[in-house]
Scaffold this motif. Structure first.
Motif, PDB file in Angstrom:
ATOM      1  N   ASP A  37       0.841  -1.204   0.000  1.00 17.84           N
ATOM      2  CA  ASP A  37       0.000   0.000   0.000  1.00 17.84           C
ATOM      3  C   ASP A  37       0.871   1.248   0.000  1.00 17.84           C
ATOM      4  OD1 ASP A  37      -2.243  -1.531   0.045  1.00 17.84           O
ATOM      5  OD2 ASP A  37      -2.481  -1.446   2.220  1.00 17.84           O
ATOM      6  N   GLY A  38       0.513   2.212  -0.818  1.00 17.71           N
ATOM      7  CA  GLY A  38       1.242   3.460  -0.881  1.00 17.71           C
ATOM      8  C   GLY A  38       2.511   3.406  -1.702  1.00 17.71           C
ATOM      9  N   GLU A  39       2.777   2.297  -2.313  1.00 15.10           N
ATOM     10  CA  GLU A  39       3.976   2.179  -3.139  1.00 15.10           C
ATOM     11  C   GLU A  39       3.762   2.980  -4.432  1.00 15.10           C
ATOM     12  OE1 GLU A  39       5.993  -1.412  -5.599  1.00 15.10           O
ATOM     13  OE2 GLU A  39       5.434  -1.827  -3.535  1.00 15.10           O
ATOM     14  N   PRO A  40       4.630   3.932  -4.730  1.00 13.43           N
ATOM     15  CA  PRO A  40       4.429   4.746  -5.927  1.00 13.43           C
ATOM     16  C   PRO A  40       4.665   3.944  -7.212  1.00 13.43           C
ATOM     17  CG  PRO A  40       6.528   5.267  -4.930  1.00 13.43           C
ATOM     18  CD  PRO A  40       5.838   4.310  -4.001  1.00 13.43           C
ATOM     19  N   ILE A  41       4.064   4.416  -8.272  1.00 13.75           N
ATOM     20  CA  ILE A  41       4.240   3.779  -9.574  1.00 13.75           C
ATOM     21  C   ILE A  41       5.633   4.124 -10.087  1.00 13.75           C
ATOM     22  CG2 ILE A  41       3.406   3.718 -11.956  1.00 13.75           C
ATOM     23  CD1 ILE A  41       0.648   4.495 -10.838  1.00 13.75           C
ATOM     24  N   PRO A  42       6.416   3.138 -10.500  1.00 13.92           N
ATOM     25  CA  PRO A  42       7.759   3.417 -11.017  1.00 13.92           C
ATOM     26  C   PRO A  42       7.710   4.344 -12.223  1.00 13.92           C
ATOM     27  CG  PRO A  42       7.462   1.063 -10.659  1.00 13.92           C
ATOM     28  CD  PRO A  42       6.128   1.712 -10.471  1.00 13.92           C
ATOM     29  N   ASP A  43       8.756   5.159 -12.398  1.00 11.64           N
ATOM     30  CA  ASP A  43       8.805   6.137 -13.482  1.00 11.64           C
ATOM     31  C   ASP A  43       8.627   5.495 -14.854  1.00 11.64           C
ATOM     32  OD1 ASP A  43       9.176   8.152 -11.671  1.00 11.64           O
ATOM     33  OD2 ASP A  43      11.366   8.145 -11.862  1.00 11.64           O
ATOM     34  N   GLN A  44       9.156   4.301 -15.029  1.00 11.53           N
ATOM     35  CA  GLN A  44       9.071   3.660 -16.340  1.00 11.53           C
ATOM     36  C   GLN A  44       7.637   3.295 -16.705  1.00 11.53           C
ATOM     37  OE1 GLN A  44      11.695   0.394 -15.836  1.00 11.53           O
ATOM     38  NE2 GLN A  44      10.258  -0.833 -14.666  1.00 11.53           N
ATOM     39  N   TYR A  45       6.721   3.229 -15.710  1.00 12.32           N
ATOM     40  CA  TYR A  45       5.330   2.889 -15.982  1.00 12.32           C
ATOM     41  C   TYR A  45       4.396   4.075 -15.817  1.00 12.32           C
ATOM     42  CZ  TYR A  45       7.196  -1.801 -15.616  1.00 12.32           C
ATOM     43  OH  TYR A  45       7.939  -2.931 -15.787  1.00 12.32           O
ATOM     44  N   ALA A  46       4.929   5.233 -15.470  1.00 13.22           N
ATOM     45  CA  ALA A  46       4.097   6.404 -15.213  1.00 13.22           C
ATOM     46  C   ALA A  46       3.284   6.804 -16.443  1.00 13.22           C
ATOM     47  CB  ALA A  46       4.952   7.564 -14.739  1.00 13.22           C
ATOM     48  N   GLU A  47       3.897   6.752 -17.623  1.00 15.99           N
ATOM     49  CA  GLU A  47       3.159   7.131 -18.826  1.00 15.99           C
ATOM     50  C   GLU A  47       2.035   6.146 -19.129  1.00 15.99           C
ATOM     51  OE1 GLU A  47       5.717   5.351 -22.523  1.00 15.99           O
ATOM     52  OE2 GLU A  47       6.426   7.202 -21.624  1.00 15.99           O
ATOM     53  N   LEU A  48       2.203   4.899 -18.762  1.00 20.38           N
ATOM     54  CA  LEU A  48       1.122   3.925 -18.946  1.00 20.38           C
ATOM     55  C   LEU A  48      -0.038   4.215 -18.000  1.00 20.38           C
ATOM     56  CD1 LEU A  48       3.123   0.594 -19.311  1.00 20.38           C
ATOM     57  CD2 LEU A  48       1.996   1.892 -21.111  1.00 20.38           C
ATOM     58  N   ALA A  49       0.274   4.687 -16.798  1.00 21.37           N
ATOM     59  CA  ALA A  49      -0.769   5.006 -15.827  1.00 21.37           C
ATOM     60  C   ALA A  49      -1.615   6.181 -16.281  1.00 21.37           C
ATOM     61  CB  ALA A  49      -0.143   5.301 -14.474  1.00 21.37           C
ATOM     62  N   GLU A  50      -1.064   7.029 -17.141  1.00 24.02           N
ATOM     63  CA  GLU A  50      -1.795   8.201 -17.619  1.00 24.02           C
ATOM     64  C   GLU A  50      -2.686   7.896 -18.815  1.00 24.02           C
ATOM     65  OE1 GLU A  50       1.220  11.077 -18.325  1.00 24.02           O
ATOM     66  OE2 GLU A  50       1.780  11.196 -16.218  1.00 24.02           O
ATOM     67  N   ARG A  51      -2.469   6.758 -19.467  1.00 22.17           N
ATOM     68  CA  ARG A  51      -3.294   6.407 -20.621  1.00 22.17           C
ATOM     69  C   ARG A  51      -4.715   6.102 -20.162  1.00 22.17           C
ATOM     70  NH1 ARG A  51      -0.431   1.862 -24.051  1.00 22.17           N
ATOM     71  NH2 ARG A  51      -2.613   1.568 -24.548  1.00 22.17           N
ATOM     72  N   PRO A  52      -5.731   6.678 -20.823  1.00 19.25           N
ATOM     73  CA  PRO A  52      -7.122   6.482 -20.385  1.00 19.25           C
ATOM     74  C   PRO A  52      -7.558   5.018 -20.396  1.00 19.25           C
ATOM     75  CG  PRO A  52      -6.988   8.142 -22.121  1.00 19.25           C
ATOM     76  CD  PRO A  52      -5.630   7.565 -21.954  1.00 19.25           C
ATOM     77  N   ASP A  53      -7.073   4.248 -21.357  1.00 19.13           N
ATOM     78  CA  ASP A  53      -7.505   2.861 -21.432  1.00 19.13           C
ATOM     79  C   ASP A  53      -6.873   1.979 -20.363  1.00 19.13           C
ATOM     80  OD1 ASP A  53      -5.086   3.307 -22.767  1.00 19.13           O
ATOM     81  OD2 ASP A  53      -5.323   1.533 -24.015  1.00 19.13           O
TER      82      ASP A  53
END
Length: 64
Positions: A37-53
């Motif tokens: 819990d509370g573990e941040p999303i790694p930078d390499q996956y941050a752009e994937l987290a922003e994709r609407p799909d």
């Protein structure tokens, strides 16, 4: 020839899996699959987290 020993081993493993009783810890499995819990999303996956799909997969981890 030689298949008999391998088949016997597969049969033994299959029986063991079929008849073994165990109590799985599903909460531990969930922590392992979703991260702590509370573990941040790694930078390499941050752009994937922003994709609407794909955003719905990450929204529960955006606690930071």
């Amino acid at each position: 020839m030689g298949r008999g020993r391998a088949k016997a081993k597969q049969t033994k493993v299959a029986r063991d899996l079929k008849y073994r009783t165990f109590d799985p810890d599903f909460s531990d499995l969930q922590r392992e699959l979703h991260g702590e819990d509370g573990e941040p999303i790694p930078d390499q996956y941050a752009e994937l987290a922003e994709r609407p799909d794909l955003a719905d997969r990450f929204k529960d981890r955006d606690a930071s």
